[in-house]
Design a protein around this motif. Structure first.
Motif, mmCIF file in Angstrom:
data_model
loop_
_atom_site.group_PDB
_atom_site.id
_atom_site.type_symbol
_atom_site.label_atom_id
_atom_site.label_comp_id
_atom_site.label_asym_id
_atom_site.label_seq_id
_atom_site.Cartn_x
_atom_site.Cartn_y
_atom_site.Cartn_z
ATOM 1 N N GLY A 99 0.834 -1.197 0.000
ATOM 2 C CA GLY A 99 0.000 0.000 0.000
ATOM 3 C C GLY A 99 0.867 1.245 0.000
ATOM 4 N N ASP A 203 -7.641 6.343 -0.246
ATOM 5 C CA ASP A 203 -7.062 5.216 0.494
ATOM 6 C C ASP A 203 -8.196 4.580 1.285
ATOM 7 O OD1 ASP A 203 -5.931 3.550 2.394
ATOM 8 O OD2 ASP A 203 -4.134 4.784 2.645
ATOM 9 N N SER A 234 -4.128 -2.480 -0.475
ATOM 10 C CA SER A 234 -3.088 -3.378 0.020
ATOM 11 C C SER A 234 -3.678 -4.705 0.488
ATOM 12 C CB SER A 234 -2.411 -2.704 1.213
ATOM 13 O OG SER A 234 -1.605 -3.610 1.903
ATOM 14 N N LYS A 237 -3.897 -5.728 5.479
ATOM 15 C CA LYS A 237 -4.762 -5.754 6.663
ATOM 16 C C LYS A 237 -5.855 -6.817 6.580
ATOM 17 C CE LYS A 237 -2.482 -1.896 7.482
ATOM 18 N NZ LYS A 237 -1.655 -1.474 8.579
HETATM 19 C C1 LIG Z 1 -4.296 4.095 5.827
HETATM 20 C C2 LIG Z 1 -3.155 3.245 5.405
HETATM 21 N N1 LIG Z 1 -2.788 3.230 4.111
HETATM 22 C C3 LIG Z 1 -1.773 2.475 3.690
HETATM 23 C C4 LIG Z 1 -1.073 1.668 4.553
HETATM 24 C C5 LIG Z 1 0.074 0.874 3.999
HETATM 25 O O1 LIG Z 1 -0.076 -0.483 4.023
HETATM 26 P P1 LIG Z 1 1.081 -1.458 3.535
HETATM 27 O O2 LIG Z 1 2.225 -0.640 3.079
HETATM 28 O O3 LIG Z 1 1.395 -2.363 4.672
HETATM 29 O O4 LIG Z 1 0.497 -2.234 2.416
HETATM 30 C C6 LIG Z 1 -1.385 1.660 5.914
HETATM 31 C C7 LIG Z 1 -0.627 0.857 6.878
HETATM 32 O O5 LIG Z 1 -0.717 0.987 8.062
HETATM 33 C C8 LIG Z 1 -2.469 2.462 6.349
HETATM 34 O O6 LIG Z 1 -2.841 2.491 7.631
#
Ligand SMILES: Cc1ncc(COP(=O)(O)O)c(C=O)c1O
Length: 388
Positions: A99, A203, A234, A237
């Motif tokens: 993400g 997002d 992503s 989560k």
């Molecule tokens: C709102 C939000 N966007 C994006 C991400 C990025 O996720 P990742 O890089 O683990 O895929 C996070 C991670 O905590 C998040 O809270």
């Protein structure tokens, strides 16, 4: 000139994470209950890991499609039809390395040095940092906090727009506040973006963690063909895949070549065997995701009810995402409080100072963990707060 002075000013603008500072301070503590970072306690389910390890052992170890393997882009298209009722053919999807990388590439594609990117705070710090690394100016617009609830002031958003503004970055449900835009909020934000000729960077990574039931409202519900909306997302989560570093972008197909080029000059594609795991997650993972959502919902109740019962914490249960964002009576420096709380109780919280304007007095706790641990953390924190 020292080594540090000789580095590019842009790289020096990247801030240190205020969350990591507290984690580093106490990560080895015995009896620690770590609620400071945004991830669950379960490893990736076996059916996802097996799909990836089978592909790895079969020799899927070569360079691959820059935009993602066709099977994964098709699986994403099916997922959006199922979860969002959206008819998005596979060419709308781009597989990227997390993400975070999705955010970075979206910012690179849309924002030039000197441009403004408006975003809502308190916020996960990485949105603003990504803009700064691109030489752009992140412009914080604070959400309102009253009676334990967070709300958007749409007039304030519009007032922050200048001729230099290129994009609105909207994270809903929000990390760390849990603020969740209503469909009407999203329609109004889209109207603002249309009026000022802006992009929306959406997002919606926590869209399925929505405690009123069903998924959270999405820009997909209000947008029309031709609207300039790019989604970052992503696997982290929903499917307990934070360590995999696999994510995706949803964008108009007209951007395809540009995004492919940006991927080429960063990672040159996501490892193919990891993408096989991601296909399994999308196609076979609904029951696992539901179990994560149910667990988060129960823990949210247990954790927030216990803290609200102290009468010394200003918060309501969040509408979405995975976090309680707590304003504890008497805390005037959340960084110091996070260090003191972990010393006194063994509960790891993230200090609100890490989340920008409006978050300074708060503490963030991620509740997607073992229910016993979450209940124990709530108990320890309630006792700490009562004794202050
Ligand atoms: C709102 C939000 N966007 C994006 C991400 C990025 O996720 P990742 O890089 O683990 O895929 C996070 C991670 O905590 C998040 O809270």
């Amino acid at each position: 000139m020292s080594i540090v002075e000789s580095l590019s000013p842009r790289s020096l603008r990247a801030p240190e994470s205020g969350i990591v500072e507290v984690v580093n301070y106490a990560r080895e503590r015995e009896g620690l209950i770590p609620l400071w970072v945004g991830e669950g306690d379960l490893p990736t389910p076996e059916f996802i890991a097996r799909a990836a390890s089978d592909a790895l052992l079969k020799g899927e170890t070569f360079y691959t499609w820059q935009r993602g393997i066709p099977e994964l882009r098709a699986a994403l298209s099916r997922y959006y039809a199922r979860r969002f009722g959206a008819a998005l053919p596979a060419e709308h999807f781009y597989v990227v390395g997390s993400g975070m990388q999705a955010i970075k590439l979206a910012v690179e594609a849309l924002v030039s040095p000197g441009d403004d990117m408006v975003y809502l705070t308190p916020a996960w710090p990485n949105f603003a940092a990504a803009a700064e690394l691109s030489g752009a100016n992140p412009i914080a617009v604070q959400l309102d906090f009253s009676g334990g609830r967070w709300q958007i002031d749409l007039d304030r958003v519009e007032a922050a727009i200048t001729p230099k503004t290129r994009a609105l970055f909207i994270n809903t449900p929000s990390n760390p506040t849990g603020w969740t835009a209503t469909r009407e909020d999203l329609a109004s934000l889209l109207a603002i973006a249309r009026r000022h000729d802006l992009w929306i960077m959406a997002d919606e990574i926590y869209a399925l963690y929505h405690y009123a039931g069903g998924r959270a409202p999405s820009f997909l519900d209000v947008m029309e063909d031709g609207d300039r909306v790019i989604f970052v997302n992503s696997f982290s989560k929903n499917w307990s895949m934070t360590g995999w570093r696999v994510g995706w972008i949803v964008a108009p197909p007209e951007m395809g070549q540009v995004l492919e080029n940006l991927i080429q000059y960063s990672t040159s594609g996501v490892p193919q065997f990891l993408q096989r795991g991601a296909v399994a997650a999308l196609d076979e993972g609904d029951a696992f995701v539901q179990a994560n959502i149910d667990k988060a919902a129960k823990n949210r109740d247990v954790f927030c009810d216990a803290l609200i019962a102290t009468n010394r914490v200003e918060t309501l249960k969040p509408d979405g995402a995975l976090y309680a964002f707590l304003k504890i009576d008497g805390v005037t420096d959340s960084r110091k409080a996070a260090l003191d709380i972990v010393d006194s109780t063994g509960v790891g919280l993230a200090p609100g100072t890490a989340f920008g304007p409006g978050g300074e007095l708060f503490m963030r706790a991620c509740f997607l963990r073992d229910p016993k641990e979450v209940a124990e953390a709530a108990d320890r924190l309630s006792r700490y707060i009562a004794a202050r």
